[in-house]
Design a protein around this motif. Structure first.
Motif, PDB file in Angstrom:
ATOM      1  N   ARG A 145      21.346  12.830  50.406  1.00 16.50           N
ATOM      2  CA  ARG A 145      21.548  11.528  50.574  1.00 16.50           C
ATOM      3  C   ARG A 145      19.927  10.928  50.381  1.00 16.50           C
ATOM      4  NH1 ARG A 145      27.855   9.970  52.276  1.00 16.50           N
ATOM      5  NH2 ARG A 145      28.775  12.493  51.213  1.00 16.50           N
ATOM      6  N   THR A 148      19.766   6.978  50.724  1.00 19.16           N
ATOM      7  CA  THR A 148      20.490   6.104  51.749  1.00 19.16           C
ATOM      8  C   THR A 148      19.395   5.811  53.432  1.00 19.16           C
ATOM      9  OG1 THR A 148      21.236   8.329  53.127  1.00 19.16           O
ATOM     10  CG2 THR A 148      23.005   7.478  51.705  1.00 19.16           C
ATOM     11  N   TRP A 149      19.731   5.427  53.990  1.00 18.74           N
ATOM     12  CA  TRP A 149      18.250   4.888  54.873  1.00 18.74           C
ATOM     13  C   TRP A 149      18.949   6.014  56.401  1.00 18.74           C
ATOM     14  CZ3 TRP A 149      14.637   4.452  57.324  1.00 18.74           C
ATOM     15  CH2 TRP A 149      14.916   3.766  59.104  1.00 18.74           C
TER      16      TRP A 149
END
Length: 368
Positions: A145, A148-149
């Motif tokens: 992903r 995302t962070w």
């Protein structure tokens, strides 16, 4: 009331078997570093021992995963060891019933246990099914992903950690060359033998490449190809080609021969199936194995493990890991030489500068 053996967390005697398999694999492989090439010959017994080492590793994984195949695999291989070992000793005229029973005792114990154990039948139930494969694949796809962070946070952690771990892996690889277990050359004065926390950033970038490039390829192959063997084999080939291509590109940029014809960093000219002395088949296979382990086992395992911790814990760990890496990087890799000034030198230079400035001032013209 009959006893319930279906709790997958309670392995009973199988837990001891797991420990035995794990210790045998680690201990035997560790001892191989002391074997000097040419000093020992591999006979039938040694080859059978190595086959059993693979058997131990596979059996450990099957039990750990609670696979139904574990019982059949262990029973089959135990029978194989007993029959083949007995037949070999008969053919060589060395068969002794008592000695053979002692030599086959571990296989006999495994055979009897997995044939009769109700716990093994109740616990080892997980099939190799398409449903499980699909669920695992979907879980692996969810790891990727990039918006995302958490994804980039973990990726930076992997870069920092594998920059150091890669140093240790290279030292282990060179140790195999040093003891003659695999062909190749190594530099006994290289920095890999000292400063064990020295970060080799190339391996950190390699880990990042495995996650960003090779892990999606692995997921794509699993999604579009049936079974396990074909996606794994193709993934290995892709990983080996990509890693070898990266090494070739780095070699063409950074490892050009000098006026004396010697390569400054590495030289595979004497290795089998090399190209321009920059890459060779042996390293390509090694890169393929490591990258395949990273994409199929290590990265999914790490993501599964780190998912157990909260975001705050992971963010704190991220800060700590990055700071430690910066300390190591600037301590080992960045060296800025400062001039050695002392107080007398500074004072003398200040006086010289003042005198020079005074001489440079224009003098006022005298009035008539």
């Amino acid at each position: 009331m009959p006893k319930d053996f279906s709790d997958p967390k309670k392995l009973g005697f199988m837990r001891l078997i797991e420990v035995f398999f794990a210790c045998n694999v680690v201990f035997t492989i560790s001892l191989l570093v002391f074997v000097v090439k040419g000093g020992d010959e591999l006979g039938f017994g040694e080859m059978l021992d190595f086959a059993n080492l693979v058997f131990d590793g596979v059996s450990l994984w099957l039990i750990w995963q609670r696979k139904h195949l574990a019982r059949h695999f262990i029973i089959g291989f135990s029978l194989f060891n007993i029959v083949v070992g007995s037949a070999y000793n008969l053919a060589m005229g060395q068969f002794d019933i008592v000695g053979q029973l002692i030599a086959s005792s571990s296989d006999i114990i495994l055979l009897v246990y997995f044939l009769t154990s109700r716990r093994a039948k109740a616990v080892l139930t997980q099939p190799f099914s398409a449903e499980i494969k699909h669920a695992d694949l979907q879980r692996h796809i969810d790891f990727y992903r990039p918006r995302t962070w958490g994804f980039w946070r973990n990726l930076i952690i992997y870069f920092c950690v594998f920059s150091v771990v890669g140093h240790w892996m290279e030292a282990g690889y060179c140790t195999l060359i040093r003891f003659g277990l695999i062909p190749g050359i190594y530099d006994p004065n290289s920095q890999i033998w000292s400063d064990w926390l020295y970060p080799f950033c190339v391996y950190g970038f390699g880990a990042v490449a495995c996650v960003l490039l090779l892990f999606p390829v692995k997921n794509f192959l699993q999604k579009h190809l049936k079974g396990h063997a074909l996606p794994l084999a193709l993934s290995f080939v892709v990983n080996a080609l990509v890693c070898t291509g990266i090494e070739l590109a780095m070699g063409l940029m950074l490892n050009q021969p000098g006026p004396d014809g010697a390569y400054p960093l590495w030289d595979y000219s004497d290795m089998f199936c090399n190209f321009m002395g920059q890459v060779c088949l042996q390293n390509a296979v090694a890169f393929g194995i490591v990258a395949t382990l990273m994409t199929w086992v290590v990265y999914p395992g790490l993501e599964t493990f780190l998912a157990r911790f909260s975001k705050d814990v992971m963010n704190v760990a991220f800060v700590a890991v990055v700071i430690v890496f910066c300390i190591l990087f600037f301590f080992y890799c960045v060296n800025v030489l400062l001039p050695d000034f002392d107080a007398s030198t500074i004072a003398a230079e200040a006086e010289a500068a003042a005198a020079q400035a005074q001489q440079a001032q224009p003098t006022a013209p005298e009035s008539g």
